[in-house]
Structure formats: C-alpha cells, structure tokens
Design a protein around this motif. Structure first.
Motif, PDB file in Angstrom:
ATOM      1  N   ALA A   7      39.459  22.690   5.772  1.00  0.00           N
ATOM      2  CA  ALA A   7      38.563  20.781   5.613  1.00  0.00           C
ATOM      3  C   ALA A   7      38.282  20.967   6.987  1.00  0.00           C
ATOM      4  CB  ALA A   7      39.469  19.631   5.748  1.00  0.00           C
ATOM      5  N   ALA A  54      43.365  15.100   0.755  1.00  0.00           N
ATOM      6  CA  ALA A  54      42.457  16.797   1.315  1.00  0.00           C
ATOM      7  C   ALA A  54      43.820  17.573   1.155  1.00  0.00           C
ATOM      8  CB  ALA A  54      42.025  16.819   2.332  1.00  0.00           C
ATOM      9  N   CYS A  59      43.674  21.514   0.249  1.00  0.00           N
ATOM     10  CA  CYS A  59      43.418  21.895   1.453  1.00  0.00           C
ATOM     11  C   CYS A  59      44.457  22.259   1.873  1.00  0.00           C
ATOM     12  CB  CYS A  59      43.213  20.602   2.485  1.00  0.00           C
ATOM     13  SG  CYS A  59      42.350  21.253   3.898  1.00  0.00           S
TER      14      CYS A  59
END
Length: 169
Positions: A7, A54, A59
């Motif tokens: 991210a 995320a 992520c």
C-alpha cells in the motif's frame, strides 16, 4: 488467497510526482500495489479503516509519503505491525527536512523505516519493500539481486567511458 501487495499512501495528491518512482520500482518487480491519498490529520478515521482493511486483504508493507508535519507514516505504524516505510517529501519552506525529522523520530517499539528525502527516497522505498517481500519469495529475491547487478554494471560502463575519455584527452 490473495497475492501480497504494497500500500502506497500519500498525504496529498501533490506527492504523486515524487512517489511515481516508488510505483515504477514496484512495477519493475511485478509487485502488486494500491496507491491512495489519505491524511493522518484530515482523514484519520478513513486512514485507520483503510490500514485495517488493507491488512485483511493481504497488504504486507505500507509505504507512506508526506511533507511538512509528515505524520502519516507514524500514524500508520501506530495502527499496524506490518513494516512501514516513510518517505519524507521535499516540499515546504524547509524542503523536506521537517518531514524527515517527523518521520524518523518515532518512539521505541513503533518503527518506521525512513528513506531519503524526495525522489531518491521514493525510489529506495520501492526497493526496500521489494527486499522485504523477497524474504519469503525466492523468485523475487533473485529479481532484486539481478536488478542490483544491472545497476552495478551500469556504473562500471560509465567508468569505462570516463576512462576512455580521459585517455583520449
């Protein structure tokens, strides 16, 4: 199972020209990423919600760019235990020096890996994220190693041209 991604968070859309170097490096290695504008100060709840979402979606590394007060990386590091890389953006009256100090001066136990101010730091953030992901991915580790070797070859080629130019001068 979703593929791990990085991210890339920016405090402002004006950070994109600097952070394009990060995105380019991630693309070079075929690393999936998401890029988002979010603010530690103006949209703290949305930032918090995005970080949690995320993580749930895979992520593995957060790269956070901000100038001036530059609290985005620190705010994200306070939310997650995933690695956070802070990129101080070279803007404002202090040309990123304030952002550097805000990013690097984290309390013990809440680390932010801080890279150089500006585009060189943005590029290094991409490489550092690739190296972090490569710890568990042998193919990516090899790609990072090969990229480093190509970079060394480019320097050697430049030296060879310099030596030839000096010899003919």
């Amino acid at each position: 199972m979703t593929k791990p991604f990085v991210a890339v968070l920016m405090g402002s859309d004006s950070d994109l020209p600097t952070m394009q170097a990060t995105l380019d490096v991630l693309k070079t290695f075929g690393i999936q990423y998401e890029a988002k504008v979010t603010s530690a100060h103006r949209t703290p709840a949305a930032t918090h919600a995005y970080v949690h979402d995320a993580e749930e979606r895979g992520c593995k590394v957060f790269i956070c760019a901000a100038g001036l007060a530059a609290h985005l990386a620190g705010a994200v590091a306070g939310i997650t235990t995933r690695p956070v890389i802070g990129v101080p953006v070279d803007c404002g009256p202090l040309q990123g020096h304030d952002a550097l100090l805000s990013t690097v001066m984290m309390p013990g136990g809440v680390p932010v890996a801080t890279v150089a101010i500006g585009s060189a730091g943005a590029k290094n953030a991409g490489y550092l994220a690739a190296q972090m992901l490569a710890v568990g991915d042998d193919a990516l580790a090899l790609a990072v190693k090969e990229e480093r070797a190509k970079s060394a070859e480019a320097v050697q080629a430049k030296d060879a041209k310099l030596q030839e130019k000096l010899a003919n001068a």
